[in-house]
Design an enzyme around this catalytic site. Structure first.
Site, PDB file in Angstrom:
ATOM      1  CE  LYS A  78      28.486  -1.454  54.390  1.00 44.87           C
ATOM      2  NZ  LYS A  78      29.766  -1.067  53.810  1.00 44.87           N
ATOM      3  CG  ASP A 102      31.119   1.737  51.608  1.00 45.70           C
ATOM      4  OD1 ASP A 102      31.736   2.376  50.916  1.00 45.70           O
ATOM      5  OD2 ASP A 102      31.268   1.212  52.569  1.00 45.70           O
ATOM      6  CG  MET A 103      24.132   2.784  47.057  1.00 44.37           C
ATOM      7  SD  MET A 103      23.425   4.451  47.485  1.00 44.37           S
ATOM      8  CE  MET A 103      24.008   5.469  46.377  1.00 44.37           C
ATOM      9  CD  GLN A 125      23.878  -0.043  45.086  1.00 42.82           C
ATOM     10  OE1 GLN A 125      22.739   0.455  45.050  1.00 42.82           O
ATOM     11  NE2 GLN A 125      24.144  -0.704  46.434  1.00 42.82           N
ATOM     12  NE  ARG A 146      33.830   2.691  46.392  1.00 41.94           N
ATOM     13  CZ  ARG A 146      33.562   2.585  47.596  1.00 41.94           C
ATOM     14  NH1 ARG A 146      32.404   1.901  47.930  1.00 41.94           N
ATOM     15  NH2 ARG A 146      34.181   3.351  48.430  1.00 41.94           N
ATOM     16  N   GLY A 170      26.999  -3.947  42.650  1.00 47.07           N
ATOM     17  CA  GLY A 170      25.942  -4.092  43.566  1.00 47.07           C
ATOM     18  C   GLY A 170      25.836  -5.367  44.410  1.00 47.07           C
ATOM     19  CB  ALA A 171      26.956  -5.857  47.695  1.00 49.55           C
ATOM     20  NE  ARG A 185      34.038  -9.861  50.829  1.00 44.93           N
ATOM     21  CZ  ARG A 185      32.976  -8.968  50.896  1.00 44.93           C
ATOM     22  NH1 ARG A 185      33.112  -8.002  51.688  1.00 44.93           N
ATOM     23  NH2 ARG A 185      32.022  -9.111  50.194  1.00 44.93           N
TER      24      ARG A 185
HETATM   25  P1  FAD Z   1      32.139 -10.712  40.291  1.00 43.44           P
HETATM   26  O1  FAD Z   1      31.119 -10.262  39.303  1.00 43.44           O
HETATM   27  O2  FAD Z   1      31.750 -11.109  41.615  1.00 43.44           O
HETATM   28  O3  FAD Z   1      33.245 -11.548  39.661  1.00 43.44           O
HETATM   29  C1  FAD Z   1      33.680 -11.249  38.267  1.00 43.44           C
HETATM   30  C2  FAD Z   1      34.808 -11.931  38.199  1.00 43.44           C
HETATM   31  O4  FAD Z   1      35.918 -11.224  39.115  1.00 43.44           O
HETATM   32  C3  FAD Z   1      35.059 -13.176  38.515  1.00 43.44           C
HETATM   33  O5  FAD Z   1      34.719 -14.074  37.736  1.00 43.44           O
HETATM   34  C4  FAD Z   1      36.535 -13.294  38.830  1.00 43.44           C
HETATM   35  O6  FAD Z   1      37.336 -13.573  37.989  1.00 43.44           O
HETATM   36  C5  FAD Z   1      36.859 -12.105  39.772  1.00 43.44           C
HETATM   37  N1  FAD Z   1      36.643 -12.093  41.079  1.00 43.44           N
HETATM   38  C6  FAD Z   1      35.572 -11.564  41.882  1.00 43.44           C
HETATM   39  N2  FAD Z   1      35.635 -12.097  43.142  1.00 43.44           N
HETATM   40  C7  FAD Z   1      36.984 -12.528  43.423  1.00 43.44           C
HETATM   41  C8  FAD Z   1      37.584 -13.304  44.257  1.00 43.44           C
HETATM   42  N3  FAD Z   1      37.137 -13.285  45.511  1.00 43.44           N
HETATM   43  N4  FAD Z   1      38.680 -13.817  44.091  1.00 43.44           N
HETATM   44  C9  FAD Z   1      39.280 -14.036  42.880  1.00 43.44           C
HETATM   45  N5  FAD Z   1      38.505 -13.511  41.763  1.00 43.44           N
HETATM   46  C10 FAD Z   1      37.383 -12.842  41.900  1.00 43.44           C
HETATM   47  N6  FAD Z   1      28.556  -2.881  46.531  1.00 43.44           N
HETATM   48  C11 FAD Z   1      27.787  -2.010  47.054  1.00 43.44           C
HETATM   49  O7  FAD Z   1      26.318  -2.456  46.767  1.00 43.44           O
HETATM   50  N7  FAD Z   1      27.929  -0.940  47.734  1.00 43.44           N
HETATM   51  C12 FAD Z   1      29.077  -0.380  47.842  1.00 43.44           C
HETATM   52  O8  FAD Z   1      29.311   0.642  48.422  1.00 43.44           O
HETATM   53  C13 FAD Z   1      30.236  -1.348  47.754  1.00 43.44           C
HETATM   54  N8  FAD Z   1      31.690  -0.710  47.782  1.00 43.44           N
HETATM   55  C14 FAD Z   1      32.430  -1.586  47.056  1.00 43.44           C
HETATM   56  C15 FAD Z   1      33.852  -0.912  47.401  1.00 43.44           C
HETATM   57  C16 FAD Z   1      34.881  -1.660  46.603  1.00 43.44           C
HETATM   58  C17 FAD Z   1      36.163  -1.227  46.790  1.00 43.44           C
HETATM   59  C18 FAD Z   1      34.601  -3.011  45.935  1.00 43.44           C
HETATM   60  C19 FAD Z   1      35.717  -3.953  45.377  1.00 43.44           C
HETATM   61  C20 FAD Z   1      33.340  -3.560  46.077  1.00 43.44           C
HETATM   62  C21 FAD Z   1      32.372  -2.733  46.480  1.00 43.44           C
HETATM   63  N9  FAD Z   1      30.936  -3.127  46.632  1.00 43.44           N
HETATM   64  C22 FAD Z   1      29.948  -2.384  46.883  1.00 43.44           C
HETATM   65  C23 FAD Z   1      30.582  -4.726  46.090  1.00 43.44           C
HETATM   66  C24 FAD Z   1      30.268  -4.825  44.648  1.00 43.44           C
HETATM   67  O9  FAD Z   1      29.044  -4.226  44.403  1.00 43.44           O
HETATM   68  C25 FAD Z   1      30.257  -6.475  44.317  1.00 43.44           C
HETATM   69  O10 FAD Z   1      29.317  -7.040  45.174  1.00 43.44           O
HETATM   70  C26 FAD Z   1      31.611  -7.068  44.560  1.00 43.44           C
HETATM   71  O11 FAD Z   1      32.530  -6.330  44.203  1.00 43.44           O
HETATM   72  C27 FAD Z   1      31.657  -8.091  43.444  1.00 43.44           C
HETATM   73  O12 FAD Z   1      31.559  -7.841  42.066  1.00 43.44           O
HETATM   74  P2  FAD Z   1      32.984  -7.873  41.225  1.00 43.44           P
HETATM   75  O13 FAD Z   1      32.673  -7.071  40.273  1.00 43.44           O
HETATM   76  O14 FAD Z   1      34.128  -7.687  41.882  1.00 43.44           O
HETATM   77  O15 FAD Z   1      33.079  -9.321  40.482  1.00 43.44           O
END
Ligand code: FAD
Length: 278
Positions: free
Chosen positions: A73, A107-108, A137, A158, A162-163, A260
Site C-alpha cells: 500500500k 494496491d490503490m 477502481q 488489477r 473500489g473499497a 472482513r
Molecule cells: P461485491 O460487489 O462486494 O459482491 C458481488 C458478489 O460477489 C456478491 O453478491 C457475492 O455473490 C460475491 N461475494 C462478494 N463477497 C463475498 C463474500 N465475502 N463471500 C461470498 N461471496 C461474496 N480495493 C481497493 O480499493 N484497492 C485495492 O487495492 C484493492 N485490492 C483488492 C485485491 C483483491 C485481490 C481483491 C479481491 C479485492 C481488492 N479490493 C481493493 C477490494 C475491492 O475494491 C472490493 O471492495 C471488494 O473486492 C468487494 O467487491 P467484489 O467485486 O468482490 O464483490
C-alpha cells in the site's frame, strides 16, 4: 497474539506463517499475493521498516521457490509523508524484486492518492520492463481514462470495484452503476491489452464476464480473491484458470479482520460462532 478466529482471513503474524500458507495454496494450484498489513504511517521509521520487511519478504519468496508475488500500500511505505518517500521505498522494493524475479503489486488507496500511485507505477513498469502491477477502481469516474493511459505500459492492471467511500462528484454510487462500469472497463481491457489483466473480485457475474471476454478475444487474465472469501471457488477456478489469493499477514491484523468480519453478514456470523466455540 492473533485470535484463532482471525486466521480465516489473515495467515499469521510473521512471514514464516504467511509463506507456509502460500506453500499449501501452491499445492492446490493457487498462487499468492502476500501483503504485510499496515497503512497510513506518519512516521518515516515505520514506513522504512515496512519497506525493509517487503524487501526481505521478496528474498524469502525467491529462496523458497514459491509461486508468490507481493502487494504493497502506498501509504504504508511513506505516501502520507511525501511522494519522494513513497517513491524511494517503492523503488527499493521493485529493484530487489526485479533482481529476484518476484512480481510487485501496488494496491490503490483513496482518490487523493491515485495520481501519485499511477505515476510511480508507470515510471517503474517502464524502467523495469514489467514486473510491477497496479490496482484501478471501477467506482472512480476517472478510471476509464486512466486505463487508456495504462494500456501500453508493460505491467499488469488489477481491476477492482473500489473499497473506499468516495465523494459523489468523482465516483459512481450504487452497486448497479459500479458493476456496469466494471464490465465496461473489462471490455476495454480485453480488447486493448495484450495481457496483464487481473480480475480482483469475488463476484461470480464479473468472473463469468471475464471468462467470456477471454474466450472472445484470447487475451490472458488472472483471477484474484482475498484469503477466506469464496475459498472453494478459488480452488475450483484454479483447475482451469490462473488464480491468486491475496494473503495478508502481520501484527496489525485486528483492523483488517474487523473489516472482513463486518462487510458481510456471513463473515460476521462466522466470527461470532468461532468466538463462542460453535
Ligand atoms: P461485491 O460487489 O462486494 O459482491 C458481488 C458478489 O460477489 C456478491 O453478491 C457475492 O455473490 C460475491 N461475494 C462478494 N463477497 C463475498 C463474500 N465475502 N463471500 C461470498 N461471496 C461474496 N480495493 C481497493 O480499493 N484497492 C485495492 O487495492 C484493492 N485490492 C483488492 C485485491 C483483491 C485481490 C481483491 C479481491 C479485492 C481488492 N479490493 C481493493 C477490494 C475491492 O475494491 C472490493 O471492495 C471488494 O473486492 C468487494 O467487491 P467484489 O467485486 O468482490 O464483490
Amino acid at each position: 497474539m492473533m485470535l484463532p478466529v482471525a486466521n480465516r482471513f489473515v495467515a499469521g503474524e510473521g512471514p514464516a506463517e504467511a509463506l507456509e500458507h502460500v506453500r499449501q495454496l501452491n499445492e492446490r494450484n493457487v498462487k499468492a499475493i502476500v501483503n504485510l498489513l499496515g497503512e497510513h504511517y506518519d512516521d518515516r521509521e515505520a514506513a522504512d521498516a515496512d519497506a525493509r520487511e517487503y524487501r526481505e519478504l521478496v528474498e524469502d519468496i525467491a529462496r523458497s521457490d514459491l509461486e508468490a508475488t507481493v502487494s504493497v500500500k502506498p501509504s504504508q511505505i511513506g505516501l502520507d509523508l511525501g511522494e519522494d518517500v513513497f517513491r524511494e521505498n517503492l523503488e527499493g522494493i521493485v529493484e530487489t524484486a526485479a533482481e529476484r524475479g518476484v512480481f510487485v503489486w501496488i494496491d490503490m488507496e483513496d482518490h487523493t492518492t491515485t495520481d501519485a500511485t499511477l505515476d510511480a507505477y508507470e515510471e517503474l513498469a517502464r524502467e523495469y520492463g514489467g514486473g510491477v502491477g497496479v490496482c484501478v477502481q471501477a467506482n472512480l469516474k476517472r478510471t476509464r481514462s486512466d486505463v487508456e493511459r495504462l494500456a501500453d505500459v508493460p505491467g499488469k492492471v488489477r481491476f477492482v470495484k473500489g473499497a473506499y467511500d468516495e465523494p459523489v462528484e468523482i465516483a459512481y454510487k450504487g452497486k448497479d452503476a459500479v458493476n456496469r462500469e466494471y464490465e465496461a472497463l473489462l471490455e476495454y481491457a480485453f480488447e486493448q491489452f495484450e495481457d496483464g489483466i487481473a480480475i480482483g473480485s469475488h463476484d461470480p457475474a464479473m468472473i463469468d464476464r471475464a471468462i467470456e471476454l477471454h474466450e472472445q478475444h484470447g487475451t490472458d487474465f488472472e483471477i484474484q480473491m482475498l484469503m477466506g472469501v469464496r475459498n472453494d471457488a478459488q480452488f475450483e477456478l484454479a483447475e482451469e484458470y490462473e488464480v491468486y489469493q491475496y494473503v495478508p499477514y502481520g501484527d496489525r491484523w485486528m483492523s483488517y479482520f474487523y473489516r472482513r468480519a463486518m462487510e458481510r453478514k456471513e463473515n460476521l456470523w462466522f466470527a461470532v460462532r468461532a468466538v463462542l466455540g460453535r
